[in-house]
Design an enzyme around this catalytic site. Structure first.
Site, short mmCIF file in Angstrom:
data_model
loop_
_atom_site.label_atom_id
_atom_site.label_comp_id
_atom_site.label_asym_id
_atom_site.label_seq_id
_atom_site.Cartn_x
_atom_site.Cartn_y
_atom_site.Cartn_z
N CYS A 73 -17.65 -4.49 48.50
CA CYS A 73 -18.19 -3.62 49.55
C CYS A 73 -18.13 -4.32 50.90
CB CYS A 73 -19.61 -3.18 49.16
SG CYS A 73 -20.20 -1.78 50.13
N HIS A 128 -19.35 -1.47 43.27
CA HIS A 128 -20.18 -2.65 43.03
C HIS A 128 -20.24 -3.03 41.55
CE1 HIS A 128 -22.24 -3.10 47.00
NE2 HIS A 128 -21.81 -1.86 47.13
N GLU A 161 -21.25 -5.67 40.26
CA GLU A 161 -22.47 -6.45 39.96
C GLU A 161 -23.67 -5.55 39.66
OE1 GLU A 161 -21.55 -5.61 42.84
OE2 GLU A 161 -23.12 -5.74 44.36
#
Lengths: 91, 224
Positions: free
Chosen positions: B87, B196, B198
């Protein structure tokens, strides 16, 4: 003092959704006939005294690398100043 | 010997904690790096996390690119250090010219936050070798400026060299050129993407665990 103005605009081929949103709002504000709006940025750099050639080169470099992302933006640099010739008199 | 993966915290980073957690979930050693560090503390790979570094002033990623720690990241990336930009981290990698192109404002002018289907295309990078080519995954995204843009020759080059790593599956969330969600450098050690991974390492806290292979891939690469 010298003022260097750098105008940054999205490249013509890059979609500018912010400008489009502004253009769409205009008729509701009674402003007719505006075909398009594009939104950019203006930077003003103030230099003590007269701009030297070396300072101009530095500012052009910064305008092309930091102030602008050349992938999506173009810039125009101009010197906006009424006392480029330093008279030495107090202002 | 454990693999050390650094996560850079810039002023305004948001997802550094989740990135550190993802590194730990992949059984690597998470190492916090600070934007002002003039030392990478011996890490074997670096993650540039999501967020709004320096408040997105000037342009997203434009100021972070000049942070002291980035000088080392840029230098080491050229020497093969695995670097993942997520991002805002992807925006930083583009501003740093480690990846081509730029991220512009979403075409619909809205911030978009949703679970997104993605198709994994290049699985030979340091960060994606744990996926199968053509695999469809679900990973969240959340951004206002995620529309990937580049000129046509650059896009053609990315396609020809197989450097489109991830593409949006189905409708594009931001109007990105050719549906591009993530790309890599030619060597495949530098990868940037808008979604994302994560946030998708554990079904308890995300829509899936589909993002975890990004972090296990780099581990496999480094111990291989």
């Amino acid at each position: 003092m010298t003022r260097v103005v750098v105008d940054v605009m999205p490249k013509p081929e890059i979609l500018d959704p912010q400008g489009q949103a502004i253009a769409q709002a205009l008729p509701t504000l009674g402003c007719a006939g505006v075909r398009s709006v594009r939104q950019g940025k203006r930077f003003e750099l103030e230099i003590d005294g007269v701009l030297t050639a070396a300072q101009r080169t530095d500012i052009e470099r910064i305008a092309a690398s930091l102030l602008t992302n050349p992938v999506i933006e173009d810039f125009v640099l101009r010197i906006e100043d009424d006392d480029v010739v330093d008279t030495g008199r107090p202002r | 010997m454990s693999v050390r993966v650094g996560v850079v915290t810039f002023p305004g980073s948001l997802d550094d904690r989740d990135a550190l957690r993802a590194v730990a979930a992949a059984r690597a050693e998470p190492v916090g790096l600070w934007h002002a560090d003039a030392d990478l503390h011996g890490v074997d790979a670096v993650v540039l996390p999501g967020g709004f570094s320096y408040g997105d002033y000037l342009r997203a990623g434009a100021i972070a690119r000049f942070a002291p720690v980035m000088r080392l990241v840029i230098e080491q990336a050229a020497a093969g250090l695995p670097v993942l930009g997520i991002c805002n981290g992807f925006q930083v990698l583009c501003e740093a010219h480690l990846l081509p192109g730029a991220l512009a404002r979403n075409d619909h002018q809205r911030f978009r936050c949703q679970d997104q289907q993605l198709i994994m295309e290049r699985t030979s990078t340091d960060w994606t070798q744990g996926y199968q080519p053509g695999q469809v995954v679900v990973i969240p995204l959340k951004h206002g400026e995620g529309r990937y843009v580049a000129d046509s020759p650059t896009l053609d080059e990315l396609e020809a060299e197989g450097r489109v790593v991830v593409r949006y599956f189905g409708q594009s969330p931001n109007g990105a050129a050719r549906g591009i969600a993530g790309i890599s450098n030619p060597a495949g050690n530098v990868v940037g993407l808008m979604p994302h991974p994560e946030h998708a390492i554990d079904p308890l806290t995300g829509p899936s665990a589909d993002g975890l292979p990004f972090f296990t891939s780099v581990l496999q690469r480094l111990v291989a």
